[in-house]
Design an enzyme around this catalytic site. Structure first.
Site, PDB file in Angstrom:
ATOM      1  N   ASP A  67       1.205   1.161 -51.340  1.00  0.00           N
ATOM      2  CA  ASP A  67       2.416   1.289 -51.312  1.00  0.00           C
ATOM      3  C   ASP A  67       3.078   2.334 -50.160  1.00  0.00           C
ATOM      4  OD1 ASP A  67       1.415   3.620 -52.496  1.00  0.00           O
ATOM      5  OD2 ASP A  67       2.309   2.938 -54.719  1.00  0.00           O
ATOM      6  N   ASN A 136       3.913   6.387 -66.974  1.00  0.00           N
ATOM      7  CA  ASN A 136       4.406   5.335 -67.934  1.00  0.00           C
ATOM      8  C   ASN A 136       3.460   3.952 -67.383  1.00  0.00           C
ATOM      9  OD1 ASN A 136       4.745   4.797 -64.836  1.00  0.00           O
ATOM     10  ND2 ASN A 136       7.176   4.836 -64.952  1.00  0.00           N
ATOM     11  N   HIS A 138       2.477   3.024 -64.423  1.00  0.00           N
ATOM     12  CA  HIS A 138       2.686   2.212 -63.298  1.00  0.00           C
ATOM     13  C   HIS A 138       1.322   2.022 -62.648  1.00  0.00           C
ATOM     14  CE1 HIS A 138       4.292   5.826 -60.963  1.00  0.00           C
ATOM     15  NE2 HIS A 138       3.002   5.812 -60.743  1.00  0.00           N
ATOM     16  N   GLU A 143       6.582  -0.483 -61.732  1.00  0.00           N
ATOM     17  CA  GLU A 143       7.211   0.215 -62.649  1.00  0.00           C
ATOM     18  C   GLU A 143       7.398  -0.558 -63.920  1.00  0.00           C
ATOM     19  OE1 GLU A 143       7.352   3.485 -62.464  1.00  0.00           O
ATOM     20  OE2 GLU A 143       8.308   4.168 -60.532  1.00  0.00           O
TER      21      GLU A 143
HETATM   22  P1  PGA Z   1      -0.857  10.982 -59.567  1.00  0.00           P
HETATM   23  O1  PGA Z   1      -0.032   9.580 -59.419  1.00  0.00           O
HETATM   24  O2  PGA Z   1      -2.428  10.592 -58.999  1.00  0.00           O
HETATM   25  O3  PGA Z   1      -0.240  11.898 -58.344  1.00  0.00           O
HETATM   26  O4  PGA Z   1      -0.879  11.432 -60.888  1.00  0.00           O
HETATM   27  C1  PGA Z   1      -0.773   8.470 -59.747  1.00  0.00           C
HETATM   28  C2  PGA Z   1       0.317   7.409 -59.822  1.00  0.00           C
HETATM   29  O5  PGA Z   1       1.498   7.706 -60.175  1.00  0.00           O
HETATM   30  O6  PGA Z   1      -0.017   6.237 -59.914  1.00  0.00           O
END
Ligand code: PGA
Length: 241
Positions: A67, A136, A138, A143
């Site tokens: 992304d 959450n 994702h 999302e």
């Molecule tokens: P993080 O993010 O590794 O910074 O916790 C993971 C994500 O949001 O997919």
């Protein structure tokens, strides 16, 4: 899903790196899917160290990132282009034209989504995808509520995601509201997936992923249906299992 339990983040990063390196040794022209965020940075450090010590080469590897934010330039320190150069690409021998990230500054963003999706297919698909998980559920920036059959698309970031990511920005207002992300179906097309889950803040998400039902309100739950997923976890993340 195979669970690899480790005692801490250091060990998680090391174990994941060993497996990535073994895949590159088996297939030097691996199509490697990459993720940003805090979780994979330890893995990237281990890959860099191995490259310097053991000369594992990325000269024939192609990388595909999940992304990119919409509306910030590639040179902005908060762009995922910048992040990947800083945390990995600059420190290994991969030719930069073999590193692929959606272009969040493209004039026609819908076309860019289609191009990126098609581009991955034309390269033969992703052999190994590295994933993190949001609190959450994702994966990529997909999302809750994102259809399981989604392909690369534009997403409105959840407020909780913007808040979580605001730690990298000067203020919450500076966090982009949209991103381009590979879709859930795009991710599921990967031949193999490594999911990295670290820390107490991810314990609930890990438990929901492993024990919860598969539905679109928790995007990562779809991984239960993938045939080749390895989840690397540290002790803190397993508190609720
Ligand atoms: P993080 O993010 O590794 O910074 O916790 C993971 C994500 O949001 O997919």
């Amino acid at each position: 899903m195979i669970l690899i339990s480790t005692s801490n983040y250091e060990e998680l990063s090391q174990k994941a790196a060993e497996e990535v390196i073994s895949r590159i040794n088996q297939n030097p022209s691996l199509n490697l899917g990459l993720a940003t965020g805090s979780t994979p940075t330890g893995l990237y450090q281990k890959l860099i160290r191995d490259h310097k010590q053991n000369q594992t080469s990325y000269k024939e590897v192609n990388t595909f990132n999940l992304d990119e934010y919409i509306g910030i330039s590639k040179k902005d320190r908060n762009s995922y282009h910048y992040f990947m150069c800083e945390h990995l690409f600059e420190h290994i021998d991969i030719p930069l034209d073999q590193t692929h990230i959606p272009d969040g500054t493209a004039k026609n963003l819908d076309e860019e989504c289609m191009r990126y999706e098609q581009f991955i297919v034309e390269h033969g698909g992703i052999d190994l995808q590295i994933l993190g998980i949001g609190q959450n559920g994702h994966i990529g920036f997909n999302e809750p509520g994102t259809p399981f059959d989604s392909r690369t698309h534009i997403i409105d970031l959840a407020e909780s995601t913007r808040k979580a990511n605001s730690r990298f920005f000067d203020s919450l207002e500076d966090v982009p509201k949209q991103a381009i992300t590979m879709g859930i179906a795009s991710i599921m097309d990967s031949k193999e997936i490594f999911l990295l889950v670290s820390g107490a803040s991810k314990a609930k998400a890990l438990s929901r992923l492993i024990n919860g039902e598969v539905n679109e309100q928790f995007p990562a739950s779809i991984l239960q249906k993938h045939e080749n997923v390895t989840i690397f976890v540290d002790k803190e993340a397993t508190a609720l299992l």
